[in-house]
Scaffold this motif. Structure first.
Motif, PDB file in Angstrom:
ATOM      1  N   SER A 190       0.831  -1.209   0.000  1.00 38.88           N
ATOM      2  CA  SER A 190       0.000   0.000   0.000  1.00 38.88           C
ATOM      3  C   SER A 190       0.865   1.259   0.000  1.00 38.88           C
ATOM      4  CB  SER A 190      -0.949  -0.002   1.198  1.00 38.88           C
ATOM      5  OG  SER A 190      -0.239  -0.053   2.419  1.00 38.88           O
ATOM      6  N   ALA A 199      -4.337   6.930  -5.277  1.00 42.81           N
ATOM      7  CA  ALA A 199      -5.111   7.562  -4.211  1.00 42.81           C
ATOM      8  C   ALA A 199      -5.336   6.599  -3.048  1.00 42.81           C
ATOM      9  CB  ALA A 199      -6.455   8.037  -4.749  1.00 42.81           C
ATOM     10  N   PRO A 200      -5.286   7.099  -1.817  1.00 38.91           N
ATOM     11  CA  PRO A 200      -5.477   6.243  -0.641  1.00 38.91           C
ATOM     12  C   PRO A 200      -6.849   5.578  -0.583  1.00 38.91           C
ATOM     13  CG  PRO A 200      -4.497   8.333  -0.016  1.00 38.91           C
ATOM     14  CD  PRO A 200      -4.923   8.482  -1.441  1.00 38.91           C
ATOM     15  N   ASP A 201      -7.856   6.170  -1.269  1.00 35.82           N
ATOM     16  CA  ASP A 201      -9.205   5.614  -1.196  1.00 35.82           C
ATOM     17  C   ASP A 201      -9.538   4.672  -2.345  1.00 35.82           C
ATOM     18  OD1 ASP A 201      -9.302   7.484  -3.209  1.00 35.82           O
ATOM     19  OD2 ASP A 201     -11.125   8.480  -2.499  1.00 35.82           O
ATOM     20  N   PRO A 203     -10.360   1.425  -4.061  1.00 36.08           N
ATOM     21  CA  PRO A 203     -10.914   0.227  -3.410  1.00 36.08           C
ATOM     22  C   PRO A 203     -10.031  -1.004  -3.551  1.00 36.08           C
ATOM     23  CG  PRO A 203     -12.119   0.734  -5.411  1.00 36.08           C
ATOM     24  CD  PRO A 203     -11.190   1.888  -5.179  1.00 36.08           C
ATOM     25  N   ALA A 220     -11.588  -2.833   1.747  1.00 37.09           N
ATOM     26  CA  ALA A 220     -11.073  -1.649   2.428  1.00 37.09           C
ATOM     27  C   ALA A 220     -10.517  -0.702   1.378  1.00 37.09           C
ATOM     28  CB  ALA A 220      -9.973  -2.034   3.423  1.00 37.09           C
ATOM     29  N   PRO A 221     -10.288   0.558   1.740  1.00 36.40           N
ATOM     30  CA  PRO A 221      -9.519   1.439   0.854  1.00 36.40           C
ATOM     31  C   PRO A 221      -8.049   1.036   0.892  1.00 36.40           C
ATOM     32  CG  PRO A 221     -10.035   2.575   2.880  1.00 36.40           C
ATOM     33  CD  PRO A 221     -10.778   1.266   2.938  1.00 36.40           C
ATOM     34  N   ALA A 223      -5.414   2.586   1.652  1.00 34.42           N
ATOM     35  CA  ALA A 223      -4.687   3.017   2.855  1.00 34.42           C
ATOM     36  C   ALA A 223      -4.937   2.092   4.035  1.00 34.42           C
ATOM     37  CB  ALA A 223      -5.090   4.447   3.216  1.00 34.42           C
ATOM     38  N   GLU A 244     -11.098  -0.149  -9.350  1.00 32.94           N
ATOM     39  CA  GLU A 244     -12.520   0.147  -9.227  1.00 32.94           C
ATOM     40  C   GLU A 244     -13.386  -1.102  -9.227  1.00 32.94           C
ATOM     41  OE1 GLU A 244     -14.224   2.966  -8.604  1.00 32.94           O
ATOM     42  OE2 GLU A 244     -12.242   3.803  -8.187  1.00 32.94           O
ATOM     43  N   ARG A 247     -15.011  -2.574  -6.016  1.00 38.81           N
ATOM     44  CA  ARG A 247     -16.248  -2.056  -5.412  1.00 38.81           C
ATOM     45  C   ARG A 247     -17.439  -2.959  -5.709  1.00 38.81           C
ATOM     46  NH1 ARG A 247     -15.357   3.200  -3.765  1.00 38.81           N
ATOM     47  NH2 ARG A 247     -13.875   4.441  -4.988  1.00 38.81           N
TER      48      ARG A 247
END
Length: 266
Positions: A190, A199-201, A203, A220-221, A223, A244, A247
Motif C-alpha cells: 500500500s 489515491a489512498p481511497d 478500493p 477496504a480502501p 490506505a 474500481e 467495489r
C-alpha cells in the motif's frame, strides 16, 4: 499414464513428469485431464496450498510427497524439488507434480520444466484455473469491466527487492492490479502504490481461500489494506485485488460469502 521412454546413456526406462494445475481449491474446478492424472498417479508431489479434497482423489496406494512452502518455512528448497522430480523420473517413475492454481502463473513450473528437460526427462504441462481467475469468479468481482477496467496486471507481492520493483502504471484508472502472495507485505504494498501516486481511497478486495467453503471477501480502501489483513487475521491462500472493480459486490453470492465468514468466526 504415459509410455516410458528411453534416454541414451541411461539404463532403464524414464518416466514423465506432469506439471498439473490444481486450480484455486474446489475439486470441481480441476480439468478432466488433471483429475484423471491425480486419480491414476502412483506418485504425487504436491504443494501445501493444494486442497486436501483433491489429494483424497488419489488412489489408496499412491505415494503423496508434500513440498509445502511458506514465507517462514520451506519443507524443501526449489532446487531440491527439481532434483526430486528428475530423480524419480530417471528411476522410471511417472510423477504428477500438483501445484495450486496454474503451474506457469507464479507456480515456478517453468523452472521445474527446465530442470526436467535439461536432464532429458519428458515433461508435460496440464494447465489449471489460475487462482486469480478462480477468485474473481467465486467472489463475482470481474477483473475487467466495460465501465471500470480494460487492463489487468498480475504481480507477486513477496519478491525480493519489493521496494525497487517498478509498478508504475499497473494500477489506476481503467486498470486492475491482482497481487499474489501479498499478505506479509501488505503494508509495503500500500505504501509503495500510494507513493507512486495511487489515491489512498482506491478500493481493495482481499479474497481469502477462494472457491472453498470458508472463503471470505474483505474490503477496504488502499490506505487500510495492512490493517484489514491484520485485523481479520487473513491467511493464505489469499489474493489482493486493487482497482474500481473491487467495489463490485456479487449480490446473493456476496451475501453467501459473508454468511460463511460469520459462521467461521463463531
Amino acid at each position: 499414464m504415459t509410455v516410458h521412454s528411453a534416454l541414451p546413456g541411461h539404463a532403464g526406462p524414464v518416466g514423465t513428469v506432469h506439471l498439473v494445475g490444481a486450480g484455486p481449491g474446489d475439486p470441481d474446478l480441476l480439468t478432466l485431464r488433471a483429475a484423471r492424472l491425480v486419480m491414476g498417479a502412483a506418485l504425487i508431489v504436491h504443494d501445501g496450498l493444494v486442497d486436501p479434497r483433491i489429494l483424497e482423489m488419489a488412489r489408496p496406494s499412491a505415494r503423496l510427497v508434500s513440498v509445502a512452502k511458506s514465507r517462514s518455512r520451506h519443507t524443501m528448497k526449489q532446487e531440491d524439488i527439481n532434483a526430486l522430480l528428475v530423480a524419480e523420473a530417471l528411476g522410471g517413475q511417472d510423477v504428477v507434480r500438483l501445484k495450486g492454481g496454474d503451474p506457469f502463473v507464479f507456480g515456478r513450473g517453468g523452472e521445474e520444466a527446465e530442470a526436467c528437460r535439461a536432464a532429458g526427462v519428458p515433461v508435460q504441462v496440464v494447465p489449471g484455473i489460475s487462482s486469480a481467475l478462480g477468485a474473481s469468479a467465486a467472489s463475482q468481482i470481474p477483473l475487467t469491466h466495460r465501465d471500470h477496467a480494460s487492463i489487468v496486471s498480475f504481480v507477486a507481492g513477496q519478491c525480493k527487492g519489493l521496494s525497487e520493483q517498478d509498478w508504475s502504471g499497473l494500477a489506476g484508472k481503467g486498470r486492475t492490479l491482482v497481487i499474489f502472495m501479498g499478505l506479509a507485505t501488505a503494508a509495503q504494498i500500500s505504501e509503495k502504490l500510494m507513493g507512486d501516486g495511487l489515491a489512498p481511497d482506491v478500493p481493495v478486495a482481499v479474497i481469502e481461500k477462494a472457491t472453498r467453503s470458508d472463503m471470505r471477501v474483505l474490503r477496504a480502501p488502499l490506505a487500510g489494506l495492512a490493517e484489514l489483513v491484520a485485523d481479520h487475521a487473513v491467511k493464505s491462500p489469499a489474493l489482493i485485488v486493487i482497482g474500481e472493480v473491487a467495489r463490485i459486490e456479487g449480490g446473493l453470492a456476496d451475501h453467501t460469502i459473508r454468511a460463511m465468514a460469520l459462521e467461521a468466526e463463531q
